[in-house]
Scaffold this motif. Structure first.
Motif, PDB file in Angstrom:
ATOM      1  N   MET A 141       0.808  -1.213   0.000  1.00  0.00           N
ATOM      2  CA  MET A 141       0.000   0.000   0.000  1.00  0.00           C
ATOM      3  C   MET A 141       0.849   1.275   0.000  1.00  0.00           C
ATOM      4  N   HIS A 142       2.172   1.113  -0.096  1.00  0.00           N
ATOM      5  CA  HIS A 142       3.104   2.241  -0.079  1.00  0.00           C
ATOM      6  C   HIS A 142       2.948   3.067   1.204  1.00  0.00           C
ATOM      7  N   LEU A 143       2.745   2.367   2.307  1.00  0.00           N
ATOM      8  CA  LEU A 143       2.590   3.021   3.605  1.00  0.00           C
ATOM      9  C   LEU A 143       3.657   2.573   4.602  1.00  0.00           C
ATOM     10  N   ASP A 144       4.695   1.879   4.119  1.00  0.00           N
ATOM     11  CA  ASP A 144       5.671   1.311   5.042  1.00  0.00           C
ATOM     12  C   ASP A 144       6.551   2.361   5.709  1.00  0.00           C
ATOM     13  N   ASP A 145       6.507   3.619   5.244  1.00  0.00           N
ATOM     14  CA  ASP A 145       7.215   4.676   5.975  1.00  0.00           C
ATOM     15  C   ASP A 145       6.462   5.084   7.227  1.00  0.00           C
ATOM     16  N   VAL A 150       6.570  -1.674  14.482  1.00  0.00           N
ATOM     17  CA  VAL A 150       6.560  -0.828  15.677  1.00  0.00           C
ATOM     18  C   VAL A 150       7.963  -0.252  15.828  1.00  0.00           C
ATOM     19  N   GLU A 151       8.131   0.963  15.317  1.00  0.00           N
ATOM     20  CA  GLU A 151       9.437   1.619  15.321  1.00  0.00           C
ATOM     21  C   GLU A 151       9.274   3.103  15.646  1.00  0.00           C
ATOM     22  N   THR A 152      10.316   3.693  16.190  1.00  0.00           N
ATOM     23  CA  THR A 152      10.314   5.117  16.498  1.00  0.00           C
ATOM     24  C   THR A 152       9.979   5.928  15.244  1.00  0.00           C
ATOM     25  N   GLY A 153       9.033   6.858  15.399  1.00  0.00           N
ATOM     26  CA  GLY A 153       8.643   7.742  14.314  1.00  0.00           C
ATOM     27  C   GLY A 153       7.450   7.268  13.521  1.00  0.00           C
ATOM     28  N   LYS A 154       7.079   5.995  13.653  1.00  0.00           N
ATOM     29  CA  LYS A 154       5.931   5.495  12.911  1.00  0.00           C
ATOM     30  C   LYS A 154       4.632   5.773  13.670  1.00  0.00           C
ATOM     31  N   LEU A 155       3.519   5.632  12.984  1.00  0.00           N
ATOM     32  CA  LEU A 155       2.218   5.876  13.611  1.00  0.00           C
ATOM     33  C   LEU A 155       1.943   4.816  14.678  1.00  0.00           C
ATOM     34  N   ALA A 156       1.253   5.234  15.712  1.00  0.00           N
ATOM     35  CA  ALA A 156       0.966   4.337  16.841  1.00  0.00           C
ATOM     36  C   ALA A 156      -0.247   3.485  16.524  1.00  0.00           C
ATOM     37  N   ASP A 157      -0.057   2.532  15.613  1.00  0.00           N
ATOM     38  CA  ASP A 157      -1.044   1.497  15.315  1.00  0.00           C
ATOM     39  C   ASP A 157      -0.517   0.207  15.931  1.00  0.00           C
ATOM     40  N   VAL A 202      -7.521 -10.888  18.890  1.00  0.00           N
ATOM     41  CA  VAL A 202      -7.026  -9.547  19.212  1.00  0.00           C
ATOM     42  C   VAL A 202      -7.917  -8.933  20.290  1.00  0.00           C
ATOM     43  N   ASN A 203      -7.291  -8.487  21.384  1.00  0.00           N
ATOM     44  CA  ASN A 203      -8.092  -7.903  22.473  1.00  0.00           C
ATOM     45  C   ASN A 203      -7.620  -6.502  22.886  1.00  0.00           C
ATOM     46  N   PHE A 204      -6.659  -5.970  22.154  1.00  0.00           N
ATOM     47  CA  PHE A 204      -6.242  -4.575  22.351  1.00  0.00           C
ATOM     48  C   PHE A 204      -6.030  -3.976  20.967  1.00  0.00           C
ATOM     49  N   VAL A 205      -6.659  -2.823  20.734  1.00  0.00           N
ATOM     50  CA  VAL A 205      -6.531  -2.153  19.440  1.00  0.00           C
ATOM     51  C   VAL A 205      -6.254  -0.673  19.672  1.00  0.00           C
ATOM     52  N   MET A 206      -5.142  -0.213  19.138  1.00  0.00           N
ATOM     53  CA  MET A 206      -4.809   1.216  19.124  1.00  0.00           C
ATOM     54  C   MET A 206      -4.550   1.631  17.685  1.00  0.00           C
ATOM     55  N   LYS A 207      -5.197   2.692  17.260  1.00  0.00           N
ATOM     56  CA  LYS A 207      -4.960   3.251  15.926  1.00  0.00           C
ATOM     57  C   LYS A 207      -4.709   4.742  16.061  1.00  0.00           C
ATOM     58  N   ASP A 208      -3.609   5.198  15.480  1.00  0.00           N
ATOM     59  CA  ASP A 208      -3.264   6.627  15.561  1.00  0.00           C
ATOM     60  C   ASP A 208      -3.191   7.105  17.001  1.00  0.00           C
ATOM     61  N   GLY A 209      -2.733   6.238  17.908  1.00  0.00           N
ATOM     62  CA  GLY A 209      -2.579   6.619  19.296  1.00  0.00           C
ATOM     63  C   GLY A 209      -3.857   6.604  20.108  1.00  0.00           C
ATOM     64  N   ILE A 210      -4.985   6.256  19.488  1.00  0.00           N
ATOM     65  CA  ILE A 210      -6.267   6.187  20.196  1.00  0.00           C
ATOM     66  C   ILE A 210      -6.613   4.740  20.453  1.00  0.00           C
ATOM     67  N   VAL A 211      -6.985   4.420  21.679  1.00  0.00           N
ATOM     68  CA  VAL A 211      -7.330   3.039  22.052  1.00  0.00           C
ATOM     69  C   VAL A 211      -8.801   2.801  21.766  1.00  0.00           C
ATOM     70  N   TYR A 212      -9.083   1.747  20.982  1.00  0.00           N
ATOM     71  CA  TYR A 212     -10.451   1.396  20.630  1.00  0.00           C
ATOM     72  C   TYR A 212     -10.909   0.112  21.328  1.00  0.00           C
ATOM     73  N   ARG A 213      -9.958  -0.672  21.824  1.00  0.00           N
ATOM     74  CA  ARG A 213     -10.329  -1.911  22.495  1.00  0.00           C
ATOM     75  C   ARG A 213      -9.251  -2.264  23.517  1.00  0.00           C
ATOM     76  N   THR A 214      -9.682  -2.685  24.685  1.00  0.00           N
ATOM     77  CA  THR A 214      -8.739  -3.102  25.723  1.00  0.00           C
ATOM     78  C   THR A 214      -9.128  -4.465  26.269  1.00  0.00           C
ATOM     79  N   PRO A 215      -8.141  -5.248  26.745  1.00  0.00           N
ATOM     80  CA  PRO A 215      -8.455  -6.565  27.281  1.00  0.00           C
ATOM     81  C   PRO A 215      -9.448  -6.492  28.430  1.00  0.00           C
ATOM     82  N   THR A 216     -10.369  -7.463  28.476  1.00  0.00           N
ATOM     83  CA  THR A 216     -11.301  -7.508  29.629  1.00  0.00           C
ATOM     84  C   THR A 216     -10.554  -8.027  30.846  1.00  0.00           C
ATOM     85  N   PRO A 217     -10.752  -7.359  31.992  1.00  0.00           N
ATOM     86  CA  PRO A 217     -10.038  -7.799  33.207  1.00  0.00           C
ATOM     87  C   PRO A 217     -10.402  -9.232  33.565  1.00  0.00           C
TER      88      PRO A 217
END
Length: 431
Positions: A382-386, A391-398, A416-431
């Protein structure tokens, strides 16, 4: 000193972003392990520091600052946000002709768009933070609207690249079989002749298409020698015009190509990705390798819809399964670039598209290769590898997480039980 006010304003403008950045508090994910998609291994006890929507650092647990805001994923494996390079959020299952006809004939465009927006949220909840949605199946340009609403934060969903209406020739794509006096919708934009096809590409790009999708074959049948034969749709001149026009305008072309002639015509024309590829001849694999054409196999979808299509009088879909597995093996031996794609929408979105991971492993990939196909490899397609794919310094927090080690149990990718996109958490593990 007459220009002092101007210089002072310029100083503030240059300084302000730095001030904002320095005041943004860091958040930390404490991961039990992290899948490193650059080398396909797990790193143990990793801390990911995030500011805003960016990854700031990736360090060992020991470097966690005291008093920091920490999300405890110490029993989880963290991974880059997953990427599905072949989806249909505006399609809700089409294993039979009746299911497909109902969506095009009985559901309004507004109904389908609302349902598509909900479906995009499902994709995100499954852990897919980025998707390439390869055509709307008769819903015109609704995928562009859904994409924009996600970008604006109006609705939750993955970041999207979209292909809008897709292209096919007269008489080749549903809905078909109605009386000649009755006008029915089609699941594609029809174009015939090189100039008409160029015009269709221009129209789709003008309405927001990121990709141009073409259906290059139909009418599949299995030959006695095990070759999946077909009827090609576009002529070589038409295909060449489509590819040339898209590339001339700096866009790329995805080809639905399943059989002998369609695959050959697509790779000869220089498409950018080959979708499905149930049978790829050896010489076409060689061409793909030479041209760098990506292969998106979508194996689970074939198996999911084969029974329904057999009941519609198309038993060849069940026969394709073995041929497809053999093609996958030959593609890997030929070092073809393979990216993860599910064709979700061909099967209902109530089924987790991550089932594709286990199928890829069954057909010859290692668990590590399967996960790389949905992270760094998919980002490259998708030409989005920059920005994405690792998970590397400088990349988007997905970032997503699963409860355990997916390299030992690949089906954990369906949990999958935790989802973060663009630094926003959309799903977290159930305790």
């Amino acid at each position: 000193m007459k220009d002092f006010p101007g210089r002072f304003l310029l100083f503030l403008v240059l300084l302000f972003p730095a001030l904002v950045h320095s005041q943004t508090p860091s958040r930390y994910l404490k991961c039990g392990s992290l899948f490193d998609s650059t080398n396909g291994t797990l790193r143990q006890h990793v801390t990911i520091e995030i500011q805003g929507n960016k990854i700031i650092s990736v360090t060992p647990w020991e470097q966690l600052p005291s008093g920091a805001e920490i999300t405890d994923l110490s029993t989880q494996t963290c991974l880059p946000g997953l990427i599905d390079t072949h989806t249909h959020v505006l399609l809700q299952g089409d294993a039979t002709a009746a299911e497909y006809a109902d969506q095009l004939l009985k559901q309004s465009l507004a109904y389908r768009a609302i349902l598509g927006a909900v479906t995009a949220g499902k994709a995100l909840n499954y852990g897919f933070t980025t998707i390439r949605d390869l055509e709307t199946e008769g819903a015109l340009y609704a995928d562009v609207d859904i994409k924009h609403l996600i970008e604006q934060g109006v609705i939750p969903g993955p970041r999207m690249q979209v292909a809008t209406r897709a292209l096919d020739v007269t008489g080749a794509y549903p809905l078909l079989g109605y009386a000649y006096g009755i006008s029915v919708p089609h699941g594609v934009q029809i174009c015939d002749g090189p100039e008409e096809c160029r015009r269709a590409v221009r129209e789709q790009l003008s309405y927001g298409a990121d990709w141009i999708k073409v259906y290059v074959d139909r009418g599949y049948f299995m030959r006695p020698d095990g070759v999946l034969d077909d009827i090609p749709t576009f002529t070589p001149d038409e295909l060449a015009a489509i590819v040339d026009e898209a590339h001339r305008e700096n866009h790329r072309v995805a080809a639905h190509a399943m059989g002998l002639h369609g695959v050959h015509n697509a790779v000869t024309a220089g498409v950018d990705t080959l979708e499905h590829g149930d049978y790829i001849a050896p010489e076409d694999l060689k061409t793909m390798a030479e041209k760098g054409i990506w292969y998106v196999p979508t194996t689970y979808a074939l198996e999911a819809v084969a029974e329904g299509r057999a009941s519609d009088g198309n038993p060849v879909y069940k026969q394709m399964i073995k041929t497809h597995a053999q093609t996958m093996h030959r593609a890997m031996e030929a070092n073809i670039k393979i990216a993860f794609g599910t064709d979700a929408g061909a099967f209902p979105w109530s089924i987790n598209p991550a089932k594709e991971f286990a199928v890829l492993v069954r057909d010859g990939m290692t668990p590590s290769q399967a996960i790389q196909s949905a992270t760094l490899q998919a980002a490259r397609l998708m030409h989005l590898d920059d920005k994405l794919g690792s998970v590397e310094t400088g990349k988007l927090a997905d970032i997503v997480a699963v409860p355990g080690n997916p390299l030992e149990q690949i089906t954990l990718m369906e949990q999958v039980n935790f989802v973060m996109k663009d630094g926003i958490v959309y799903r977290t593990p159930t305790p």
